[in-house]
Design a protein around this motif. Structure first.
Motif, PDB file in Angstrom:
ATOM      1  N   LEU A 283     -55.818 -37.166  -4.739  1.00 21.03           N
ATOM      2  CA  LEU A 283     -56.347 -35.896  -4.270  1.00 21.03           C
ATOM      3  C   LEU A 283     -55.656 -35.440  -2.992  1.00 21.03           C
ATOM      4  O   LEU A 283     -55.572 -34.246  -2.706  1.00 21.03           O
ATOM      5  CB  LEU A 283     -57.857 -36.017  -4.017  1.00 21.03           C
ATOM      6  CG  LEU A 283     -58.739 -36.237  -5.253  1.00 21.03           C
ATOM      7  CD1 LEU A 283     -60.194 -36.462  -4.832  1.00 21.03           C
ATOM      8  CD2 LEU A 283     -58.647 -35.055  -6.206  1.00 21.03           C
ATOM      9  N   MET A 284     -55.153 -36.408  -2.229  1.00 21.24           N
ATOM     10  CA  MET A 284     -54.494 -36.087  -0.970  1.00 21.24           C
ATOM     11  C   MET A 284     -52.985 -35.910  -1.132  1.00 21.24           C
ATOM     12  O   MET A 284     -52.293 -35.588  -0.171  1.00 21.24           O
ATOM     13  CB  MET A 284     -54.766 -37.199   0.051  1.00 21.24           C
ATOM     14  CG  MET A 284     -56.247 -37.443   0.320  1.00 21.24           C
ATOM     15  SD  MET A 284     -56.518 -38.918   1.310  1.00 21.24           S
ATOM     16  CE  MET A 284     -55.633 -38.510   2.796  1.00 21.24           C
ATOM     17  N   SER A 285     -52.479 -36.123  -2.351  1.00 20.81           N
ATOM     18  CA  SER A 285     -51.027 -36.117  -2.539  1.00 20.81           C
ATOM     19  C   SER A 285     -50.413 -34.746  -2.291  1.00 20.81           C
ATOM     20  O   SER A 285     -49.260 -34.651  -1.858  1.00 20.81           O
ATOM     21  CB  SER A 285     -50.691 -36.589  -3.959  1.00 20.81           C
ATOM     22  OG  SER A 285     -51.250 -35.716  -4.922  1.00 20.81           O
ATOM     23  N   THR A 286     -51.163 -33.675  -2.548  1.00 20.81           N
ATOM     24  CA  THR A 286     -50.616 -32.329  -2.337  1.00 20.81           C
ATOM     25  C   THR A 286     -50.289 -32.100  -0.867  1.00 20.81           C
ATOM     26  O   THR A 286     -49.199 -31.629  -0.517  1.00 20.81           O
ATOM     27  CB  THR A 286     -51.618 -31.267  -2.815  1.00 20.81           C
ATOM     28  OG1 THR A 286     -51.907 -31.479  -4.195  1.00 20.81           O
ATOM     29  CG2 THR A 286     -51.040 -29.873  -2.641  1.00 20.81           C
ATOM     30  N   ALA A 287     -51.228 -32.445   0.007  1.00 21.57           N
ATOM     31  CA  ALA A 287     -50.979 -32.301   1.444  1.00 21.57           C
ATOM     32  C   ALA A 287     -49.856 -33.223   1.893  1.00 21.57           C
ATOM     33  O   ALA A 287     -49.015 -32.845   2.730  1.00 21.57           O
ATOM     34  CB  ALA A 287     -52.261 -32.606   2.224  1.00 21.57           C
TER      35      ALA A 287
END
Length: 420
Positions: A283-287
């Motif tokens: 879920l944090m990979s985009t940032a």
């Protein structure tokens, strides 16, 4: 090799412009490596928050939500688990140990966790490292509290101090439990995990705080119950927030998970911590990717600065190129000279960037670990980091082709008759 020595001499002759170019490349390389180092260590820190726990059980919601509030102390549970459900889980023959967790209160912005002594015995982090008491002892009395390392350091508490816990999880609470103060009896060693930011009390102590409360407020019909009166009551919890389970056999993990998810007594959910951690990280990979792309653009900006410096100096160096031709240098030598200069500037920038990175880590290592629980080791660059540095050098050579080609073309036509 002689071209490289000649390139270094030429760079040294224009040292001020060269130093600015090297500094720009160094900053961009340092930023790129720092982002990669922080990303890698943050992922490792996430994965090492909990170790040796086979299942996390809570009220039915989402896997990430359950992981966040039970392990990372972020957010709140949708519902509690009944005490009899916890008892059944604990007595299951496939379960080796069970750690009950009860959340809901806080102290000056830090979460309070109600648990029992099995927490200090079985909770592990990192590479299966146990919790250690740095000062004092685990809680024994009803109103004992054991502090995480960050809580004790930030609030300057010592063993023997008395503190008052507050209802809810706000930094500033209007409702506290001033009638039932707790005594600090222990301080845990630093772990670099949310344990450092937690105050630990017994389940009975958590129940005593709310024995005369109802629906989040003091119950008027029960009257005030003092701390001494609370000691005389049955303080068996009616419910808890979550349970950490360790199993006798890893093979039984999935079967017990299915059994818990199908439990008919109440809606429960069991998750595997490792799987939930991977989901959380995805879920944090985009940032993470966005930050990496920004770093790449910073590197590109530094290389474009190098290109600008080389192109700007070409007109000033046409006589130099002509003299080199007069002493036997071929157009290919001129091309190689400019390429060598571009490579030399990029190489010095990369080396300086590594120096800046390690200097920054040496200075920031302790405060970053203390405040964010993130350990940044002073280790050699990883294989991926070496590839990033190689990419910077390759990009510098590619960008250096443009001024090198212009110098090559000019050297063919200028000769010694350069118009100034």
């Amino acid at each position: 090799m002689y071209l490289f020595r000649l390139a270094l001499a030429s760079v040294s002759n224009r040292r001020f412009t060269a130093l600015l170019t090297v500094f720009a490349i160094a900053l961009s390389a340092c930023l790129l490596l720092a982002v990669e180092r922080v990303r890698t260590e943050a992922k490792t820190s996430f994965a090492s928050t909990i170790s040796g726990t086979d299942l996390v059980v809570g009220a039915r919601s989402g896997a990430v939500n359950l992981l966040l509030y039970s392990v990372f102390r972020i957010g709140n549970a949708t519902n509690n688990i009944r005490w009899d459900s916890y008892t059944q889980l604990k007595e299951n023959p496939r379960v080796k140990w069970a750690i009950p967790l009860s959340l809901g209160d806080s102290h000056r912005g830090y979460r309070v966790l109600g648990t029992n002594l099995s927490y200090f015995e079985h909770y592990h982090y990192g590479r299966n490292q146990p919790l250690l008491i740095q000062e004092g002892r685990p809680f024994q009395d009803l109103f004992d509290v054991v502090l995480g390392a960050e809580v004790a350091e930030a609030l300057q508490y010592n063993v023997g101090d008395q503190i008052v816990l507050a209802h809810g999880v706000s930094i500033i609470s209007l409702v506290d439990h001033a009638d039932k103060p707790f005594t600090v009896v222990g301080i845990l060693a630093r772990t670099g995990t949310p344990v450092d930011r937690t105050l630990h009390i017994s389940l009975e102590g958590m129940e005593a705080l709310h024995v005369d409360w109802q629906n989040g407020t003091p119950a008027r019909d029960k009257g005030h119950i003092s701390a001494e009166q609370a000691r005389q009551l049955d303080l068996t919890p009616k419910g808890i927030t979550a349970v950490l389970l360790g199993l006798n056999s890893k093979i039984a993990t999935f079967s017990l998970q299915r059994t818990i998810n199908e439990y008919r007594g109440e809606p429960l959910m069991a998750i595997l911590p490792g799987v939930a951690l991977q989901e959380l990280w995805s879920l944090m990979s985009t940032a993470e990717q966005a930050l990496f792309i920004v770093s790449l653009f910073v590197v590109l900006t530094g290389l474009i600065g190098m290109l600008t410096a080389l192109l700007t100096s070409l007109n000033e160096r046409r006589r130099e190129m002509a003299i080199l031709r007069s002493v036997g240098a071929r157009p290919g030598h001129i091309f190689g000279l400019l390429m060598a200069e571009a490579f030399a500037l990029a190489l010095m920038g990369v080396v300086a960037g590594l120096g800046l990175l390690y200097a920054g880590i040496a200075v920031a290592q302790a405060p970053v670990q203390a405040h964010y629980g993130l350990y940044l080791p002073l280790t050699w660059p990883s294989a991926y980091e070496w590839r990033l540095l190689g990419g910077i050098l390759g990009a510098a050579l590619l960008i250096g082709c443009l001024p090198a080609w212009r110098a090559y073309r000019q050297s063919l036509t200028d000769g010694l008759s350069v118009r100034l």
